[in-house]
Write a protein that holds these residues in place. Sequence first.
Motif, PDB file in Angstrom:
ATOM      1  N   ASN A  91       0.817  -1.217   0.000  1.00 26.59           N
ATOM      2  CA  ASN A  91       0.000   0.000   0.000  1.00 26.59           C
ATOM      3  C   ASN A  91       0.850   1.266   0.000  1.00 26.59           C
ATOM      4  N   LEU A  92       1.971   1.235   0.697  1.00 31.65           N
ATOM      5  CA  LEU A  92       2.845   2.409   0.748  1.00 31.65           C
ATOM      6  C   LEU A  92       3.499   2.719  -0.590  1.00 31.65           C
ATOM      7  N   GLN A  93       3.526   1.741  -1.484  1.00 27.95           N
ATOM      8  CA  GLN A  93       4.177   1.927  -2.780  1.00 27.95           C
ATOM      9  C   GLN A  93       3.198   2.307  -3.888  1.00 27.95           C
ATOM     10  N   LEU A  94       1.896   2.195  -3.630  1.00 26.64           N
ATOM     11  CA  LEU A  94       0.890   2.483  -4.654  1.00 26.64           C
ATOM     12  C   LEU A  94       0.606   3.978  -4.719  1.00 26.64           C
ATOM     13  N   THR A  95       0.376   4.454  -5.913  1.00 26.70           N
ATOM     14  CA  THR A  95       0.010   5.851  -6.133  1.00 26.70           C
ATOM     15  C   THR A  95      -1.457   5.901  -6.524  1.00 26.70           C
ATOM     16  N   ASN A  96      -2.229   6.687  -5.804  1.00 32.15           N
ATOM     17  CA  ASN A  96      -3.642   6.907  -6.128  1.00 32.15           C
ATOM     18  C   ASN A  96      -4.468   5.624  -6.160  1.00 32.15           C
ATOM     19  N   ALA A  97      -4.072   4.643  -5.364  1.00 32.00           N
ATOM     20  CA  ALA A  97      -4.801   3.381  -5.262  1.00 32.00           C
ATOM     21  C   ALA A  97      -4.450   2.750  -3.918  1.00 32.00           C
ATOM     22  N   ALA A  98      -5.227   1.764  -3.538  1.00 28.58           N
ATOM     23  CA  ALA A  98      -4.973   1.067  -2.281  1.00 28.58           C
ATOM     24  C   ALA A  98      -5.406  -0.384  -2.411  1.00 28.58           C
ATOM     25  N   LEU A  99      -4.903  -1.196  -1.510  1.00 25.89           N
ATOM     26  CA  LEU A  99      -5.319  -2.587  -1.407  1.00 25.89           C
ATOM     27  C   LEU A  99      -6.245  -2.712  -0.215  1.00 25.89           C
ATOM     28  N   GLY A 100      -7.239  -3.552  -0.340  1.00 26.95           N
ATOM     29  CA  GLY A 100      -8.154  -3.784   0.756  1.00 26.95           C
ATOM     30  C   GLY A 100      -8.724  -5.185   0.664  1.00 26.95           C
ATOM     31  N   VAL A 101      -9.366  -5.605   1.738  1.00 27.16           N
ATOM     32  CA  VAL A 101      -9.999  -6.922   1.780  1.00 27.16           C
ATOM     33  C   VAL A 101     -11.462  -6.729   2.094  1.00 27.16           C
ATOM     34  N   TYR A 102     -12.302  -7.370   1.296  1.00 22.98           N
ATOM     35  CA  TYR A 102     -13.742  -7.383   1.555  1.00 22.98           C
ATOM     36  C   TYR A 102     -14.183  -8.832   1.463  1.00 22.98           C
ATOM     37  N   THR A 103     -14.868  -9.294   2.471  1.00 20.61           N
ATOM     38  CA  THR A 103     -15.220 -10.699   2.675  1.00 20.61           C
ATOM     39  C   THR A 103     -13.961 -11.537   2.478  1.00 20.61           C
ATOM     40  N   ASP A 104     -13.881 -12.366   1.454  1.00 20.55           N
ATOM     41  CA  ASP A 104     -12.706 -13.231   1.290  1.00 20.55           C
ATOM     42  C   ASP A 104     -11.879 -12.858   0.069  1.00 20.55           C
ATOM     43  N   THR A 105     -11.954 -11.595  -0.348  1.00 26.81           N
ATOM     44  CA  THR A 105     -11.305 -11.176  -1.583  1.00 26.81           C
ATOM     45  C   THR A 105     -10.426  -9.949  -1.362  1.00 26.81           C
ATOM     46  N   VAL A 106      -9.237  -9.965  -1.985  1.00 26.75           N
ATOM     47  CA  VAL A 106      -8.337  -8.814  -1.972  1.00 26.75           C
ATOM     48  C   VAL A 106      -8.649  -7.954  -3.193  1.00 26.75           C
ATOM     49  N   TYR A 107      -8.770  -6.661  -2.977  1.00 27.84           N
ATOM     50  CA  TYR A 107      -9.085  -5.696  -4.031  1.00 27.84           C
ATOM     51  C   TYR A 107      -7.981  -4.667  -4.167  1.00 27.84           C
ATOM     52  N   VAL A 108      -7.798  -4.181  -5.393  1.00 28.77           N
ATOM     53  CA  VAL A 108      -7.089  -2.936  -5.653  1.00 28.77           C
ATOM     54  C   VAL A 108      -8.191  -1.940  -5.980  1.00 28.77           C
ATOM     55  N   PHE A 109      -8.149  -0.746  -5.384  1.00 27.16           N
ATOM     56  CA  PHE A 109      -9.225   0.198  -5.647  1.00 27.16           C
ATOM     57  C   PHE A 109      -8.750   1.641  -5.553  1.00 27.16           C
ATOM     58  N   SER A 110      -9.539   2.487  -6.191  1.00 24.08           N
ATOM     59  CA  SER A 110      -9.336   3.928  -6.116  1.00 24.08           C
ATOM     60  C   SER A 110     -10.706   4.572  -6.223  1.00 24.08           C
ATOM     61  N   GLU A 111     -10.937   5.578  -5.416  1.00 24.44           N
ATOM     62  CA  GLU A 111     -12.214   6.288  -5.451  1.00 24.44           C
ATOM     63  C   GLU A 111     -11.939   7.764  -5.250  1.00 24.44           C
ATOM     64  N   ARG A 112     -12.653   8.581  -6.005  1.00 26.50           N
ATOM     65  CA  ARG A 112     -12.520  10.020  -5.812  1.00 26.50           C
ATOM     66  C   ARG A 112     -13.800  10.701  -6.237  1.00 26.50           C
ATOM     67  N   PRO A 113     -14.094  11.863  -5.640  1.00 26.72           N
ATOM     68  CA  PRO A 113     -15.267  12.630  -6.065  1.00 26.72           C
ATOM     69  C   PRO A 113     -15.117  13.081  -7.516  1.00 26.72           C
ATOM     70  N   LEU A 114     -16.247  13.243  -8.193  1.00 22.19           N
ATOM     71  CA  LEU A 114     -16.229  13.700  -9.583  1.00 22.19           C
ATOM     72  C   LEU A 114     -15.852  15.174  -9.700  1.00 22.19           C
ATOM     73  N   GLU A 115     -16.103  15.926  -8.659  1.00 19.09           N
ATOM     74  CA  GLU A 115     -15.807  17.365  -8.678  1.00 19.09           C
ATOM     75  C   GLU A 115     -14.339  17.591  -9.021  1.00 19.09           C
ATOM     76  N   GLY A 116     -14.085  18.312 -10.104  1.00 13.84           N
ATOM     77  CA  GLY A 116     -12.725  18.637 -10.519  1.00 13.84           C
ATOM     78  C   GLY A 116     -12.013  17.542 -11.292  1.00 13.84           C
ATOM     79  N   LEU A 117     -12.669  16.402 -11.506  1.00 10.52           N
ATOM     80  CA  LEU A 117     -12.047  15.300 -12.240  1.00 10.52           C
ATOM     81  C   LEU A 117     -12.005  15.626 -13.728  1.00 10.52           C
ATOM     82  N   ASP A 118     -10.818  15.548 -14.310  1.00 15.54           N
ATOM     83  CA  ASP A 118     -10.721  15.775 -15.749  1.00 15.54           C
ATOM     84  C   ASP A 118     -10.403  14.444 -16.448  1.00 15.54           C
TER      85      ASP A 118
END
Length: 152
Positions: A91-118
């Motif tokens: 996680n410390l090496q990822l840019t603009n993304a993170a690793l997480g666990v939900y139920t029994d699955t590992v995810y890579v994810f990124s989320e951001r508000p749409l405001e200002g997104l180009d």
Amino acid sequence: MFGRGKKQNQPRVDNHAATVESILLQIGIDPVQARMNTQDGYGWNFRRGSALIEIYISHQDTTGFLQVLSPIIYLPATGLLPLYRHLLEVNLQLTNAALGVYTDTVYVFSERPLEGLDPVEANNIINMVANYADDLDDKLVAEFGGRLYGRI
């Protein structure tokens, strides 16, 4: 009175959905084939190597969000502590993304508000998550066990 914010922001959400579809075309994905039915907003999925990538544009209250995620591996039956430690270190090496666990699955994810997104930033987020997911899934299974998401 109710839902007023949603109607006002709908064209903006639609514009971001069009941007995602344009990005998909640029990376060789047919956006029509990639579309998913979602309860709220828009969704697409595609494969990058062995990884499944999901993209969502959603609207909650007065804020819209871009969410890009990839379920990469099912957790192994044993050895979770070393895997969790490794996920935190990565996680410390990822840019603009993170690793997480939900139920029994590992995810890579990124989320951001749409405001200002180009479009450039949206493209970077989609490609970053896709590249991380395709790079990490096989490595994690080889080192810690478990199995690739979507495979039996």
